[in-house]
Design a protein around this motif. Structure first.
Motif, mmCIF file in Angstrom:
data_model
loop_
_atom_site.group_PDB
_atom_site.id
_atom_site.type_symbol
_atom_site.label_atom_id
_atom_site.label_comp_id
_atom_site.label_asym_id
_atom_site.label_seq_id
_atom_site.Cartn_x
_atom_site.Cartn_y
_atom_site.Cartn_z
ATOM 1 N N UNK A 184 0.839 -1.197 0.000
ATOM 2 C CA UNK A 184 0.000 0.000 0.000
ATOM 3 C C UNK A 184 0.883 1.258 0.000
ATOM 4 N N UNK A 185 1.942 1.234 0.812
ATOM 5 C CA UNK A 185 2.870 2.370 0.857
ATOM 6 C C UNK A 185 3.618 2.510 -0.471
ATOM 7 N N UNK A 186 3.925 1.373 -1.097
ATOM 8 C CA UNK A 186 4.609 1.421 -2.384
ATOM 9 C C UNK A 186 3.791 2.140 -3.432
ATOM 10 N N UNK A 187 2.474 1.961 -3.391
ATOM 11 C CA UNK A 187 1.596 2.590 -4.379
ATOM 12 C C UNK A 187 1.233 4.027 -4.013
ATOM 13 N N UNK A 197 7.906 8.501 -2.347
ATOM 14 C CA UNK A 197 7.117 9.089 -3.434
ATOM 15 C C UNK A 197 5.905 8.280 -3.867
ATOM 16 N N UNK A 198 5.995 6.926 -3.912
ATOM 17 C CA UNK A 198 4.890 6.127 -4.416
ATOM 18 C C UNK A 198 4.575 6.474 -5.855
ATOM 19 N N UNK A 199 3.302 6.300 -6.208
ATOM 20 C CA UNK A 199 2.834 6.656 -7.556
ATOM 21 C C UNK A 199 2.018 7.940 -7.444
ATOM 22 N N UNK A 246 9.225 1.779 -11.611
ATOM 23 C CA UNK A 246 10.392 1.589 -10.755
ATOM 24 C C UNK A 246 10.264 2.359 -9.434
ATOM 25 N N UNK A 247 9.611 3.512 -9.513
ATOM 26 C CA UNK A 247 9.419 4.317 -8.296
ATOM 27 C C UNK A 247 8.527 3.596 -7.291
#
Length: 875
Positions: free
Chosen positions: A179-182, A191-193, A234-235
């Protein structure tokens, strides 16, 4: 079942700091964060009863995550110095609690907690609970690991287990990192998306499971969302990596190392007292009973009449009045110590003896006393004049060691003598247990004090000489003690009928305001009940909740200030509270302390209390009458001259601390501003804002005033930002521009700290000392406090010395001129006199001149004066 509690130390510390207003103890050390932190620790110990425990801290600003992404946590503001100073104190408290704490270079507290929770994740005999304010740690939840997240405030938490995470998010704990990755995390600058929030992230995860799963199925996603994801593939993967807590950090601790031991009670109690956590002492089970050892009797003579041998001088004199408010006190006995021996004199024997009265008033008979001011007042109520006091043990002790916890007789004797003196609280008891012991015991106690005074005098005199403080002692503090005693005896006249009328008027206004508040709320409730008020504001009116406590919603003044634009009722409630306090604390409070015999108010001036040398007053505190509110200022209208055809005359120094700063720092620009009689706040506004004099607005001047006085008190950018309600960045800019305008002040601030570090103390213009051993402390908190104190004590202390010198000079001038005018009050930088009208013209010239000539500065000292029928009119 073993109970392991893991605490995210930095997270709890931050929560505590921002949840509580800035607090400090009497030494000026900030304590709000450490108080909140301690409250949380106590709650954990009481509620969870852990068998094992660890508090994890971040080791530094950079971690291995910065190798992946240099901007990680890059948008976080620098830790406020007021918080940074408190972190070492938290570690000291943990040592006293006997709670292990740990940090690992290049890793975060989260990684320590993750690694330790992993060690017991599948051990059935362990129940684990993690305390934090960071939702990232929810990824650690397992069947035997729960995470307690702090809500608004400190001690209120929401506890998450597997079911709660599922109920809240509809995903498993490990998916928190996806969830944090997105969605990213602005607080950690992950930064996420861009454009993907929590709602979208959860929808994607419920469908595709992980960040990787989302990109594997990217062709099933359409529109702008697909474009955002593809552009930040990649982000998103990097963000997930940044959000992942390490479960195998190099933590060299075993579970046995985390076993919780018994607290170090004495050390913990000492810290709580030092930090002034009086309300928490009871929770750690401290025993406040004093333990006193037996002391042998002295050889004393109990007198049934006063004889010449008793009155041989020099002599130590003790006048024992045991009530805390000695204006109401009964003298329980007197004692004299001289070369002929030790004598106890019953009160009635002394006050009825003409020989004793003549001796007491004789200025040529040298008397050594403990607290001369109190003796002057206590004997004064018995119509006995005391003069000829050449040495005061309490004042000498205060000047030699102003930081000592106590300047009571027993404590001074304990520090300086082998002769033991029992504490008055032990001898007489406290509260309902207060009693006067039988004569033999009483006589021994009072005579022992006289013997101690005689023994202490030469030792203290020697220390004053070594410190070059004899002039300060003999020419300022000693004469001032007698002046203050006479001011206390004289008291100040007050119109009780007017005070009562004010009270009745306030009560009527409060009733009217109460009705208006009820009308606005649409319901009747008790405005003074935080619980009822909270329910009305946050449940009925649905105002935003800022902070909750154990008992409900917080409705403290600082909370209401933040809400005052949310509803028209809030400013009314704030005003209602102010008027209520005015009535209960000041109007009713003043009426309670009117002396039954004189009908006047006799405040008590504390001469040996503050480390800066400033006077304070108690019973009542006349320095705290609020004058920002017009209703508060009007209370001064009840203070009036005692004699007919007399007026109240008030004179106060103009910007004395800033003038002292100009003199001490020798800053040319600041000196010139005062020499040219400029408005120094306007001058600072011109420099700070870069505008011409005509363009300075009232708001600019108010800001400049806050900067000017903030500099005097060693304020930081954080402190100034809080005072002015501006960003820290802007506050920092103001301070930098101030120092550019007044470079001499900056040099002074730096040099005085260096000099204090070398000497161990700072001095005022009249050589009052303040010792600062904390300047070399390893404790960042104490060292920073000492640096601020080194900067401001010479300024505050010199200002205090100047007003004291003005009082001594004023008393001398009035006596020399044989005037009937008299000093009746001192409040901060203001002197108040009662003046017969036939002396008014002379006083108009005399008082400002004496005040302005008290001490010679390189800038003008200005005293503004006014007079009127009441203290209110003399403005």
């Amino acid at each position: 079942m073993k109970k392991l509690v893991l605490v995210d130390g930095n997270s709890i510390a931050y929560r505590a700091f921002f949840a509580l207003p800035l607090l400090n103890n009497d030494k000026g050390v900030y304590t709000n964060a450490v108080y909140g932190f301690t409250t949380m620790i106590l709650k954990i110990l009481e509620d969870d009863a852990p068998t094992h425990m660890l508090v994890a801290f971040d080791a530094g600003k950079t971690t291995f995550r910065h190798d992946t992404y240099k901007e990680y946590k890059g948008k976080r503001e620098k830790t406020p110095p007021e918080l940074a100073e408190q972190l070492p104190l938290m570690r000291d408290l943990l040592k006293a609690f006997n709670i292990p704490y740990f940090e690992v270079e290049n890793y975060e507290a989260d990684d320590i907690i993750g690694t330790l929770s992993e060690k017991v994740a599948n051990k059935e005999e362990y129940d684990v609970k993690v305390y934090t304010g960071d939702k990232d740690l929810l990824q650690l939840v397992t069947k035997n690991v729960k995470v307690a997240l702090t809500r608004k405030g400190i001690s209120n938490v929401d506890t998450y287990d597997l079911a709660t995470v599922d109920e809240k998010y509809g995903i498993t704990p490990i998916q928190i990192i996806d969830m944090k990755g997105l969605m990213g995390d602005s607080s950690d600058n992950i930064p996420g998306v861009p454009g993907v929030g929590e709602k979208t992230a959860l929808k994607l995860l419920k469908q595709y499971g992980t960040v990787e799963g989302v990109f594997e199925a990217i062709d099933d996603i359409s529109g702008k969302l697909k474009e955002k994801l593809e552009a930040n593939h990649q982000q998103a993967l990097m963000s997930k990596q940044l959000a992942t807590i390490m479960l195998d950090a190099p933590v060299a601790l075993t579970l046995e190392d985390l076993t919780l031991g018994e607290p170090h009670q004495e050390e913990l109690t000492g810290l709580f007292r030092e930090l002034e956590f009086a309300s928490l002492l009871e929770r750690i089970g401290t025993d406040e009973e004093s333990i006193e050892e037996e002391i042998e009797d002295l050889d004393i003579h109990i007198a049934d009449e006063v004889t010449e041998s008793m009155l041989e001088t020099p002599a130590a004199l003790v006048v024992e009045a045991i009530d805390e408010n000695y204006h109401q006190a009964e003298i329980v006995g007197l004692s004299i110590a001289n070369s002929n021996g030790l004598f106890f004199i019953p009160t009635e024997v002394a006050v009825k003896s003409d020989m004793f009265k003549q001796w007491a008033a004789d200025t040529s008979k040298q008397k050594y006393i403990f607290n001369a001011k109190r003796a002057v007042v206590s004997l004064g109520w018995q119509d006995v004049i005391l003069d000829g006091v050449s040495f005061d043990i309490q004042i000498a002790s205060y000047l030699i060691d102003p930081a000592a916890n106590s300047h009571e007789m027993a404590d001074i004797a304990k520090r300086k003598l082998s002769l033991k003196v029992q504490a008055d609280e032990v001898m007489y008891g406290k509260g309902k247990k207060r009693h006067i012991p039988e004569e033999h015991v009483l006589a021994q106690h009072i005579a022992r004090k006289a013997a101690a005074i005689l023994d202490l005098k030469d030792e203290l005199d020697k220390e004053l000489t070594e410190n070059r403080q004899q002039e300060l002692f003999e020419n300022l503090e000693m004469p001032l003690s007698i002046i203050l005693g006479r001011m206390e005896m004289n008291g100040v006249s007050i119109d009780q009928a007017e005070l009562k009328d004010m009270g009745e008027s306030l009560v009527q206004r409060l009733e009217e305001m109460e009705q208006k508040i009820h009308d606005l709320a649409g319901i009747e409730f008790n405005i003074n009940s935080p619980k009822q008020l909270g329910e009305v504001l946050f449940e009925k009116l649905h105002l935003p909740v800022i902070k909750k406590t154990k008992t409900g919603y917080s409705t403290s003044a600082d909370i209401l200030e933040k809400l005052k634009d949310e509803h028209e009722m809030i400013p009314m409630i704030l005003h209602y509270r102010q008027l209520g306090k005015l009535n209960s604390t000041y109007i009713e409070g003043l009426l309670k302390v009117v002396h039954k015999k004189t009908g006047k108010i006799h405040t008590i001036f504390n001469q040996a209390l503050t480390q800066t040398g400033r006077l304070s007053s108690t019973e009542p505190n006349l320095q705290n009458i609020p004058i920002r509110l017009e209703e508060g200022r009007k209370i001064r209208h009840a203070f009036r001259a005692e004699e007919k055809n007399s007026v109240i005359f008030a004179a106060d120094y103009s910007q004395i601390e800033l003038r002292v700063l100009a003199h001490i720092s020798q800053d040319d620009n600041l000196k010139q501003a005062f020499i040219d009689d400029m408005d120094v706040h306007k001058k600072t506004a011109m420099d700070v804002f870069g505008v011409e004099e005509d363009d300075v607005t009232d708001q600019m001047r108010r800001t400049a005033k806050a900067v000017n006085f903030g500099i005097v008190y060693g304020i930081s950018d954080y402190g100034l930002s809080q005072n002015l309600g501006i960003s820290r960045k802007k506050a920092k800019t103001f301070i930098e521009r101030y120092f550019e305008s007044y470079p001499g002040v900056k040099d002074y601030m730096e040099n005085v700290v260096d000099e204090a570090r070398e000497k161990g103390y700072v001095t005022t213009m009249l050589n009052r000392r303040r010792y600062l051993p904390e300047l070399t402390s390893r404790n960042f908190n104490l060292r920073s406090f000492a640096e601020r104190t080194a900067m401001n004590t010479p300024i505050q202390g010199s200002a205090a010395d100047i007003i004291k010198k003005a009082m001594v000079d004023m008393a001398t001038a009035l006596e020399t001129e044989k005037m009937d005018s008299k000093l009746i009050l001192q409040v901060h930088d203001e002197l108040i006199l009662e003046v017969p009208e036939n002396e008014l013209e002379k006083i108009k010239e005399l008082v400002p001149r004496v005040m302005q000539d008290a001490v010679k500065l390189d800038v003008p000292l200005i005293a503004d004066a006014a007079f009127g029928d009441t203290w209110y009119d003399a403005k």
